[in-house]
Design a protein around this motif. Structure first.
Motif, PDB file in Angstrom:
ATOM      1  N   ALA A  23     -19.891  41.582 -16.436  1.00 64.01           N
ATOM      2  CA  ALA A  23     -20.366  42.785 -16.489  1.00 64.01           C
ATOM      3  C   ALA A  23     -21.627  42.799 -15.643  1.00 64.01           C
ATOM      4  O   ALA A  23     -22.078  43.831 -14.857  1.00 64.01           O
ATOM      5  N   VAL A  24     -22.418  41.765 -15.407  1.00 61.96           N
ATOM      6  CA  VAL A  24     -23.454  41.631 -14.178  1.00 61.96           C
ATOM      7  C   VAL A  24     -22.901  41.734 -13.079  1.00 61.96           C
ATOM      8  O   VAL A  24     -23.465  42.712 -11.882  1.00 61.96           O
ATOM      9  N   TYR A  25     -21.796  41.179 -12.678  1.00 64.70           N
ATOM     10  CA  TYR A  25     -21.188  41.297 -11.445  1.00 64.70           C
ATOM     11  C   TYR A  25     -20.826  42.720 -10.879  1.00 64.70           C
ATOM     12  O   TYR A  25     -21.116  43.438 -10.061  1.00 64.70           O
ATOM     13  N   GLU A  26     -20.212  43.301 -11.954  1.00 63.55           N
ATOM     14  CA  GLU A  26     -19.760  44.807 -11.826  1.00 63.55           C
ATOM     15  C   GLU A  26     -20.531  45.664 -11.551  1.00 63.55           C
ATOM     16  O   GLU A  26     -20.771  46.573 -10.799  1.00 63.55           O
ATOM     17  N   GLU A  27     -21.934  45.375 -12.477  1.00 62.76           N
ATOM     18  CA  GLU A  27     -23.194  46.504 -12.209  1.00 62.76           C
ATOM     19  C   GLU A  27     -23.834  46.095 -10.884  1.00 62.76           C
ATOM     20  O   GLU A  27     -24.148  47.170 -10.078  1.00 62.76           O
ATOM     21  N   LYS A  28     -23.802  44.969 -10.359  1.00 61.14           N
ATOM     22  CA  LYS A  28     -24.560  44.467  -9.056  1.00 61.14           C
ATOM     23  C   LYS A  28     -23.782  44.263  -7.893  1.00 61.14           C
ATOM     24  O   LYS A  28     -24.274  43.556  -6.979  1.00 61.14           O
ATOM     25  N   GLN A  29     -22.260  44.586  -8.074  1.00 62.18           N
ATOM     26  CA  GLN A  29     -21.480  44.003  -6.959  1.00 62.18           C
ATOM     27  C   GLN A  29     -21.984  44.215  -5.679  1.00 62.18           C
ATOM     28  O   GLN A  29     -22.043  43.451  -4.708  1.00 62.18           O
ATOM     29  N   GLU A  30     -22.331  45.694  -5.370  1.00 53.87           N
ATOM     30  CA  GLU A  30     -22.775  46.045  -3.771  1.00 53.87           C
ATOM     31  C   GLU A  30     -23.984  45.404  -3.424  1.00 53.87           C
ATOM     32  O   GLU A  30     -24.218  44.917  -2.381  1.00 53.87           O
ATOM     33  N   GLU A  31     -24.932  45.101  -4.479  1.00 59.89           N
ATOM     34  CA  GLU A  31     -26.088  44.394  -4.125  1.00 59.89           C
ATOM     35  C   GLU A  31     -25.961  42.881  -3.805  1.00 59.89           C
ATOM     36  O   GLU A  31     -26.613  42.511  -2.825  1.00 59.89           O
TER      37      GLU A  31
END
Length: 219
Positions: A23-31
């Motif tokens: 969930a964290v990866y998908e939310e912050k992937q671009e960053e």
């Protein structure tokens, strides 16, 4: 009793981890991908801190005392190629009354060539609580390697290198016994491996056994 509680806590933490890390990866992937290009492995630290905050909050709600975040000093990274490095980060866990429960170890596989996790992270429970004892325990592959684990990796990013040649390896500890029976027995043993595409690449002897190392192209 304490050991049972430790592994009960680990099972609960793994359930939360399986949801939180992705969930964290998908939310912050671009960053995170941008951060990796600019600052390298620091991006993994940010990712770990974010999902461990979620896991730790649930554990605290369940009555455990664990410090969230990512302390580089409480970690070790000694294993694997650059495309799949293994880092273990440990978190001491106590009961609400201050009784030491053990250590929760977060095992993270990550690439140094792109922001990518070849395997899903998982937790390991250790009864050891002193730093030197934790490091000694993690230095034993039997405490870290689980052949029954089901991984949930991310798809390879577009800029991650691919490799035409991949290999798998196996060992055989019976070659010493074959030597004792004569060369014909060793020939048969090696031919047995060879029929299935395995090549003997090295052999070494210990005080108790002779070990053969085989490899073949990964299937």
């Amino acid at each position: 009793m304490t050991t049972n509680l430790l592994y009960k806590m680990i099972r609960s933490a793994e359930q939360m981890l399986s949801l939180a890390w992705r969930a964290v990866y998908e939310e912050k992937q671009e960053e995170l991908e941008h951060m990796f290009k600019m600052h390298g492995d620091r991006a993994y630290g940010v990712w770990i801190q974010a999902f461990m905050a979620i896991v730790s909050e649930q554990l605290i709600t369940d009555g455990y005392v664990v410090k969230p975040g990512f302390n580089l000093q409480n970690s070790i990274e000694n294993w694997g190629p650059p495309e799949e490095r293994e880092r273990c980060i440990w978190y001491p866990v106590h009961m609400a009354d201050g009784t030491p429960l053990g250590t929760m170890v977060l095992q993270v596989y990550h690439s140094h060539t792109a922001f990518f996790m070849p395997r899903s992270p998982r937790f390991i429970g250790l009864e050891a609580t002193a730093r030197e004892d934790i490091i000694a325990a993690l230095s034993k592959p039997s405490n870290r390697v689980r052949w029954d684990r089901v991984d949930d990796p991310l798809p390879l990013p577009g800029d991650h290198p691919s490799y035409a040649s991949r290999w798998e390896y196996a060992t055989d500890v019976s070659l010493g016994e074959c030597l004792d029976q004569g060369n014909w027995m060793l020939d048969e043993a090696l031919s047995h491996w060879g029929r299935y595409g395995w090549e003997l690449v090295s052999i070494t002897s210990t005080a108790s056994q002779t070990i053969g190392f085989f490899k073949r192209p990964a299937r």
